[in-house]
Write a protein that holds these residues in place. Structure first.
Motif, mmCIF file in Angstrom:
data_model
loop_
_atom_site.group_PDB
_atom_site.id
_atom_site.type_symbol
_atom_site.label_atom_id
_atom_site.label_comp_id
_atom_site.label_asym_id
_atom_site.label_seq_id
_atom_site.Cartn_x
_atom_site.Cartn_y
_atom_site.Cartn_z
ATOM 1 N N THR A 78 0.871 -1.173 0.000
ATOM 2 C CA THR A 78 0.000 0.000 0.000
ATOM 3 C C THR A 78 0.905 1.220 0.000
ATOM 4 O O THR A 78 1.636 1.461 0.964
ATOM 5 N N ALA A 79 0.880 1.957 -1.096
ATOM 6 C CA ALA A 79 1.782 3.098 -1.264
ATOM 7 C C ALA A 79 0.969 4.375 -1.443
ATOM 8 O O ALA A 79 -0.036 4.385 -2.163
ATOM 9 N N PHE A 80 1.429 5.443 -0.791
ATOM 10 C CA PHE A 80 0.787 6.748 -0.901
ATOM 11 C C PHE A 80 1.745 7.719 -1.575
ATOM 12 O O PHE A 80 2.915 7.828 -1.185
ATOM 13 N N GLU A 81 1.243 8.433 -2.588
ATOM 14 C CA GLU A 81 2.036 9.471 -3.246
ATOM 15 C C GLU A 81 1.082 10.467 -3.895
ATOM 16 O O GLU A 81 0.309 10.113 -4.786
ATOM 17 N N ARG A 87 3.846 9.609 -8.900
ATOM 18 C CA ARG A 87 2.899 8.487 -8.826
ATOM 19 C C ARG A 87 2.923 7.647 -10.097
ATOM 20 O O ARG A 87 2.809 6.419 -10.052
ATOM 21 N N ALA A 88 3.090 8.288 -11.242
ATOM 22 C CA ALA A 88 3.184 7.545 -12.500
ATOM 23 C C ALA A 88 4.424 6.660 -12.514
ATOM 24 O O ALA A 88 4.382 5.501 -12.966
ATOM 25 N N ARG A 89 5.533 7.177 -12.008
ATOM 26 C CA ARG A 89 6.765 6.375 -11.926
ATOM 27 C C ARG A 89 6.613 5.249 -10.912
ATOM 28 O O ARG A 89 7.134 4.146 -11.104
ATOM 29 N N LEU A 90 5.925 5.524 -9.827
ATOM 30 C CA LEU A 90 5.659 4.512 -8.820
ATOM 31 C C LEU A 90 4.861 3.354 -9.416
ATOM 32 O O LEU A 90 5.145 2.177 -9.134
ATOM 33 N N ALA A 91 3.873 3.676 -10.228
ATOM 34 C CA ALA A 91 3.080 2.637 -10.891
ATOM 35 C C ALA A 91 3.964 1.766 -11.779
ATOM 36 O O ALA A 91 3.799 0.538 -11.838
ATOM 37 N N ASP A 92 4.916 2.384 -12.468
ATOM 38 C CA ASP A 92 5.849 1.618 -13.301
ATOM 39 C C ASP A 92 6.695 0.677 -12.449
ATOM 40 O O ASP A 92 6.957 -0.474 -12.841
ATOM 41 N N HIS A 106 -1.279 -1.469 -4.267
ATOM 42 C CA HIS A 106 -2.345 -0.468 -4.262
ATOM 43 C C HIS A 106 -1.706 0.904 -4.092
ATOM 44 O O HIS A 106 -1.017 1.153 -3.098
ATOM 45 N N ILE A 107 -1.935 1.783 -5.049
ATOM 46 C CA ILE A 107 -1.370 3.131 -5.005
ATOM 47 C C ILE A 107 -2.487 4.128 -4.714
ATOM 48 O O ILE A 107 -3.513 4.132 -5.397
ATOM 49 N N HIS A 108 -2.268 4.955 -3.706
ATOM 50 C CA HIS A 108 -3.251 5.972 -3.332
ATOM 51 C C HIS A 108 -2.684 7.353 -3.639
ATOM 52 O O HIS A 108 -1.580 7.688 -3.192
ATOM 53 N N GLY A 109 -3.437 8.144 -4.362
ATOM 54 C CA GLY A 109 -3.039 9.507 -4.659
ATOM 55 C C GLY A 109 -3.581 10.496 -3.651
ATOM 56 O O GLY A 109 -3.507 11.711 -3.864
ATOM 57 N N THR A 110 -4.111 9.986 -2.552
ATOM 58 C CA THR A 110 -4.713 10.831 -1.521
ATOM 59 C C THR A 110 -3.685 11.227 -0.466
ATOM 60 O O THR A 110 -2.604 10.655 -0.369
ATOM 61 N N ASP A 111 -4.047 12.196 0.339
ATOM 62 C CA ASP A 111 -3.220 12.671 1.436
ATOM 63 C C ASP A 111 -3.109 11.568 2.496
ATOM 64 O O ASP A 111 -4.118 11.108 3.027
ATOM 65 N N PHE A 112 -1.892 11.151 2.818
ATOM 66 C CA PHE A 112 -1.716 10.039 3.751
ATOM 67 C C PHE A 112 -2.266 10.367 5.128
ATOM 68 O O PHE A 112 -2.892 9.513 5.771
#
Length: 207
Positions: A78-81, A87-92, A106-112
């Protein structure tokens, strides 16, 4: 996966004012590898890893390289960015490891901070076995929204880095483990006393 060339390229392109506003500091691979090596061998059948402020995924990549090989258990990341470029690089990065390892990301673009506080307030049962963090470094204003959110779950602190660590502790299951880059400032002075108390009541410092 060698992320340092990507890290250097992205760092050069990021807006300096935005980096300052978000307290962004990228993690070199050698530091990420050292951090991943501080965890003892996982004993759980499933690892649930938290990476808050994940950037391009350097810390997650180091963890997966160290503990995701061979007969390793399945790993839920579970990663937050919040930065869309990172975030696009994280997805890669996660896509790369999904090709060869048993990884569910699971990538979250929300405020941690907001997301973590919501989980704690509404008794969301999902907890993590591991967290690896290079949290943002930036002061939190006394009357800011972040300060009010943190107070709602009993966390009183003055900087984003200590807020991220406190929330990670609160989101750990019993016996969970955290490795984080944090400055020594939390060790002394009155401003960080509530944070120190929070840590001592809920965790043990092993290293």
């Amino acid at each position: 996966m060698h992320l340092d060339p990507i890290r250097l390229d992205v760092s050069a392109k990021l807006d300096r004012e935005q980096r300052s506003a978000l307290g962004q500091f990228m993690t070199p691979s050698r530091v990420a590898d050292f951090m991943a090596g501080l965890f003892p061998p996982p004993a759980n059948p499933t690892i649930r890893l938290l990476d808050a402020g994940a950037g391009i995924g350097s810390l997650t990549a180091a963890f997966l390289e160290r503990w995701g090989q061979g007969d390793a258990p399945g790993i839920e990341v579970t990663a937050f960015e919040i930065d869309p470029v990172l975030r696009a690089r994280l997805a890669d990065t996660l896509a790369h490891y999904r090709q060869t390892l048993s990884v569910d990301g699971h990538i979250h673009g929300t405020d941690f901070i907001e997301e973590a506080v919501n989980r704690l307030q509404f008794q969301d049962g999902r907890r993590f076995t591991h967290a690896i963090l290079n949290p943002p470094y930036k002061k939190i204003a006394t009357q800011s929204r972040h300060r009010h959110l943190l107070r709602a779950v009993g966390i009183e602190t003055v900087n984003l880095y200590s807020a991220f660590v406190a929330l990670a502790i609160a989101l750990m299951e019993p016996g969970g483990q955290i490795v984080a880059i944090i400055p020594r400032s939390f060790c002394n002075g009155p401003y960080y006393k509530p944070f120190r108390d929070f840590v001592i009541e809920r965790a043990a410092v092993r290293h």
